[in-house]
Write a protein that holds these residues in place. Structure first.
Motif, short mmCIF file in Angstrom:
data_model
loop_
_atom_site.label_atom_id
_atom_site.label_comp_id
_atom_site.label_asym_id
_atom_site.label_seq_id
_atom_site.Cartn_x
_atom_site.Cartn_y
_atom_site.Cartn_z
N ASP A 8 41.87 24.01 1.92
CA ASP A 8 40.89 23.37 1.44
C ASP A 8 40.85 21.90 1.54
N ARG A 9 40.42 21.45 2.59
CA ARG A 9 40.64 20.00 2.89
C ARG A 9 40.13 18.99 1.84
N ASP A 10 39.01 19.60 1.10
CA ASP A 10 38.44 18.61 0.31
C ASP A 10 39.54 18.40 -1.05
N ARG A 11 40.55 19.43 -1.34
CA ARG A 11 41.13 19.26 -2.27
C ARG A 11 42.43 18.20 -2.08
N VAL A 12 42.62 17.86 -0.70
CA VAL A 12 43.60 16.94 -0.29
C VAL A 12 43.57 15.63 -0.79
N ASP A 13 44.59 15.00 -1.59
CA ASP A 13 44.59 13.66 -1.86
C ASP A 13 44.82 12.71 -0.75
N ARG A 14 44.04 12.03 -0.40
CA ARG A 14 44.30 11.27 0.94
C ARG A 14 45.26 10.14 0.65
N ASP A 15 45.02 9.61 -0.81
CA ASP A 15 46.00 8.48 -1.01
C ASP A 15 47.37 8.90 -1.22
N ALA A 16 47.52 10.10 -1.36
CA ALA A 16 48.83 10.61 -1.38
C ALA A 16 49.37 10.82 -0.11
N VAL A 17 48.66 11.64 0.99
CA VAL A 17 48.93 11.79 2.16
C VAL A 17 49.35 10.30 2.97
N TRP A 18 48.68 9.34 2.65
CA TRP A 18 48.49 8.22 3.22
C TRP A 18 50.04 7.44 2.81
N ARG A 19 50.38 7.63 1.58
CA ARG A 19 51.58 7.12 0.96
C ARG A 19 52.61 7.77 1.95
N LEU A 20 52.52 9.15 2.22
CA LEU A 20 53.80 9.82 3.03
C LEU A 20 53.81 9.45 4.25
N LEU A 21 52.59 9.49 4.86
CA LEU A 21 52.69 9.19 6.48
C LEU A 21 52.96 7.59 6.80
N SER A 22 52.49 6.78 5.79
CA SER A 22 52.90 5.37 6.11
C SER A 22 54.38 5.01 5.61
N THR A 23 54.99 5.71 4.89
CA THR A 23 56.46 5.35 4.67
C THR A 23 57.57 6.29 5.05
N GLU A 24 57.12 7.68 5.36
CA GLU A 24 58.26 8.63 5.44
C GLU A 24 58.03 9.19 7.01
N ALA A 25 57.00 8.96 7.63
CA ALA A 25 56.79 9.53 9.11
C ALA A 25 56.85 8.41 9.94
N TYR A 26 58.02 8.88 10.92
CA TYR A 26 58.41 7.92 11.97
C TYR A 26 57.20 7.76 13.01
N TRP A 27 56.41 8.89 13.28
CA TRP A 27 55.67 8.86 14.35
C TRP A 27 54.22 8.20 14.00
N GLY A 28 53.90 7.66 12.86
CA GLY A 28 52.55 7.18 12.78
C GLY A 28 52.36 6.03 11.90
N ARG A 29 53.59 5.27 11.82
CA ARG A 29 53.32 4.07 10.93
C ARG A 29 52.55 2.95 11.24
N TRP A 30 52.15 3.12 12.62
CA TRP A 30 51.13 2.01 13.33
C TRP A 30 49.85 2.25 12.96
N ARG A 31 49.41 3.43 12.47
CA ARG A 31 47.93 3.70 11.89
C ARG A 31 47.88 2.88 10.60
N GLU A 32 46.56 2.57 10.71
CA GLU A 32 45.84 2.00 9.45
C GLU A 32 45.42 3.12 8.51
N ARG A 33 45.00 2.82 7.30
CA ARG A 33 44.46 3.81 6.37
C ARG A 33 43.10 4.35 6.69
N GLU A 34 42.38 3.65 7.35
CA GLU A 34 40.92 4.11 8.03
C GLU A 34 41.13 5.04 9.28
#
Length: 137
Positions: A8-34
């Protein structure tokens, strides 16, 4: 702890996913939130994990696909506070084995989770596979 795993993609908290990917993921820290918002919107399928006690999004993955025979698995991540409960396996199983892409050819890139993915049939690419690496960082 109990968890719900769903596409259910509508249930995903994008802010929470952004926090995880921008701090924990070695593969995508170059990304911006948009970028993340555009990637989720353009994804063929999204799988999330929610902590049943709090409702918080604690895991995520997305896939890009032609919808017929090929899919790329991306951004599989679990909040460090919730690791060790098999959530990574549940995400991959839901995405790869339990959905509309169960018969597809799946590909992914990983530097450290080969053991997880090999359990779902992922292996070294054959001689017909070529990859052009990202130039984004």
């Amino acid at each position: 702890m109990t968890y719900t795993v769903s596409d259910d993609r509508d249930r995903v908290d994008r802010d929470a996913v952004w926090r995880l990917l921008s701090t924990e993921a070695y593969w995508g820290r170059w990304r911006e939130r948009e970028h993340l918002d555009r990637q989720i919107d353009a994804s063929w399928r999204v799988v999330g994990v929610w902590d049943d006690a709090t409702g918080a999004t604690v895991g995520f993955a997305r896939a890009v696909s032609d919808g017929v025979d090929f899919a790329y698995l991306a951004d599989v991540i679990v909040d460090p506070a919730h690791r060790g409960h098999g959530l990574g396996r549940r995400i991959v199983s839901t995405m790869v084995d339990d959905g509309p892409g169960a018969r597809f050819r799946w590909v992914l890139a990983t530097a450290d989770a080969h053991g997880l993915y090999s359990g779902y049939g992922f292996g070294e690419p054959g001689g017909t596979i070529m990859v052009r690496p990202s130039r984004n960082g």
